[in-house]
Motif scaffolding. Structure first.
Motif, mmCIF file in Angstrom:
data_model
loop_
_atom_site.group_PDB
_atom_site.id
_atom_site.type_symbol
_atom_site.label_atom_id
_atom_site.label_comp_id
_atom_site.label_asym_id
_atom_site.label_seq_id
_atom_site.Cartn_x
_atom_site.Cartn_y
_atom_site.Cartn_z
ATOM 1 N N UNK A 36 0.845 -1.193 0.000
ATOM 2 C CA UNK A 36 0.000 0.000 0.000
ATOM 3 C C UNK A 36 0.882 1.244 0.000
ATOM 4 N N UNK A 38 0.900 5.573 0.965
ATOM 5 C CA UNK A 38 0.281 6.619 1.763
ATOM 6 C C UNK A 38 0.892 7.967 1.416
ATOM 7 N N UNK A 44 0.030 16.321 9.106
ATOM 8 C CA UNK A 44 -1.201 15.582 8.931
ATOM 9 C C UNK A 44 -0.960 14.084 9.041
ATOM 10 N N UNK A 45 -2.041 13.344 9.230
ATOM 11 C CA UNK A 45 -1.950 11.893 9.236
ATOM 12 C C UNK A 45 -1.784 11.380 7.808
ATOM 13 N N UNK A 46 -1.114 10.250 7.641
ATOM 14 C CA UNK A 46 -1.031 9.646 6.302
ATOM 15 C C UNK A 46 -2.421 9.294 5.771
ATOM 16 N N UNK A 48 -4.348 6.912 2.774
ATOM 17 C CA UNK A 48 -4.212 5.796 1.836
ATOM 18 C C UNK A 48 -4.497 6.249 0.414
ATOM 19 N N UNK A 89 4.844 7.213 1.440
ATOM 20 C CA UNK A 89 5.389 6.009 2.072
ATOM 21 C C UNK A 89 4.745 4.765 1.486
ATOM 22 N N UNK A 98 4.228 -5.633 9.544
ATOM 23 C CA UNK A 98 4.253 -4.696 8.429
ATOM 24 C C UNK A 98 5.554 -3.903 8.465
ATOM 25 N N UNK A 100 7.335 -0.386 6.656
ATOM 26 C CA UNK A 100 7.139 0.803 5.849
ATOM 27 C C UNK A 100 8.409 1.156 5.086
ATOM 28 N N UNK A 101 8.214 1.917 4.031
ATOM 29 C CA UNK A 101 9.355 2.455 3.311
ATOM 30 C C UNK A 101 9.963 3.631 4.052
ATOM 31 N N UNK B 39 0.839 2.769 15.156
ATOM 32 C CA UNK B 39 1.968 3.095 14.287
ATOM 33 C C UNK B 39 2.572 4.392 14.823
ATOM 34 N N UNK B 41 5.749 7.645 14.448
ATOM 35 C CA UNK B 41 6.607 8.392 13.538
ATOM 36 C C UNK B 41 7.450 9.373 14.339
ATOM 37 N N UNK B 47 7.758 6.021 9.196
ATOM 38 C CA UNK B 47 6.719 5.337 9.953
ATOM 39 C C UNK B 47 7.191 3.969 10.438
ATOM 40 N N UNK B 49 5.470 0.429 12.227
ATOM 41 C CA UNK B 49 4.338 -0.338 12.758
ATOM 42 C C UNK B 49 4.707 -0.872 14.135
ATOM 43 N N UNK B 96 0.158 7.135 16.103
ATOM 44 C CA UNK B 96 -1.115 7.063 15.389
ATOM 45 C C UNK B 96 -1.822 5.756 15.751
ATOM 46 N N UNK B 106 -4.349 0.698 5.841
ATOM 47 C CA UNK B 106 -4.563 1.395 7.099
ATOM 48 C C UNK B 106 -5.376 2.661 6.894
ATOM 49 N N UNK B 108 -6.204 6.011 9.262
ATOM 50 C CA UNK B 108 -5.456 6.561 10.382
ATOM 51 C C UNK B 108 -6.253 7.556 11.218
ATOM 52 N N UNK B 109 -5.920 7.612 12.515
ATOM 53 C CA UNK B 109 -6.308 8.722 13.358
ATOM 54 C C UNK B 109 -5.384 9.895 13.084
ATOM 55 N N UNK B 110 -5.614 11.012 13.770
ATOM 56 C CA UNK B 110 -4.838 12.219 13.494
ATOM 57 C C UNK B 110 -3.462 12.192 14.135
#
Lengths: 109, 118
Positions: A36, A38, A44-46, A48, A89, A98, A100-101, B39, B41, B47, B49, B96, B106, B108-110
């Motif tokens: 996936x 993002x 801000x939040x990622x 999708x 990402x 999982x 992430x990049x 998750x 950051x 990011x 997990x 998050x 996913x 996400x929340x804020x």
């Protein structure tokens, strides 16, 4: 498990196409079609934008597309727009967890 | 519409336990279609997990954090929570909560910033 490898930055002019690569191994990207992507704007939040390698959620512009070859997944943004300037990402499922990049900053010139 | 909201202390002392809660609205966490996920950051970084919990209580953790992490749920409050023990400055991050769907994606929340400092 190391982060998937992405270029740190990619830039393009409005209207151009850019491609972001996401390179992993045969244990992650290469094992499952469960990559996936993002988009994250500052503070801000990622969000999708691509799932299962090449599927777009409803509401995501069709200028975003995904693909995969071997251990490398790719995100292409066609017809680049100013609002596409953000961090991107990739994320791969690895069996029970999982990864992430490393993230790519897209700059619209 | 699904909403996820993180809550908890924004400042934690080194060696103590970080505790966060995610309140879910617009959907039940007692749903076998989803995994409820944390998750993080670090500032200016990528990011990571942390782990997920399924509706039946089964948990999955990042091997790199597994010895310090607990994720649990309270279905009566439609919440799930994270505890991370023995924190150091390296655990400073935006945390998050997220919902993992059936396509392994996913939502996400804020996010909430947690700083580890004395």
């Amino acid at each position: 498990q190391s982060a998937l490898t992405q270029p740190a930055s990619v830039s393009g002019s409005p209207g151009q196409s850019i491609t972001i690569s996401c390179t992993g191994t045969s244990s992650d990207v290469g094992s499952y079609n469960l990559v996936s992507w993002y988009q994250q704007h500052p503070g801000r939040a990622p969000k999708l934008i691509i799932y299962e390698v090449n599927k777009r959620p409803s509401g995501v512009a069709n200028r975003f597309s995904g693909s995969k070859s071997g251990n490398t997944a790719s995100l292409t943004i066609s017809g680049l727009q100013a609002e596409d300037e953000a961090d991107y990402y990739c994320c791969a499922y690895v069996g029970t967890f999982y990864v992430f990049g490393s993230g790519t900053t897209v700059t619209v010139l | 519409q699904l909403q996820l909201q993180e809550s908890g202390p924004g400042l934690v002392k080194p060696s103590e336990t970080l505790s966060l809660t995610c309140t879910v609205s617009g959907g039940s966490i007692n749903n076998d279609n989803y995994y409820w996920t944390w998750i993080r950051q670090p500032p200016g970084k990528g990011l990571e997990w942390i782990g997920s919990i399924y509706y039946n209580g089964r948990t999955y953790y990042n091997p790199s954090l597994e010895s310090r992490v607990i994720i649990f749920a309270d279905t009566s409050k439609n919440q799930f929570s994270l505890k991370l023990s023995s924190v150091t400055a390296a655990d400073t991050a935006v945390y998050f909560c997220a919902r993992r769907g059936s396509s392994y994606e996913f939502y996400w929340g804020q996010g909430t910033l947690v700083t580890v400092s004395s």
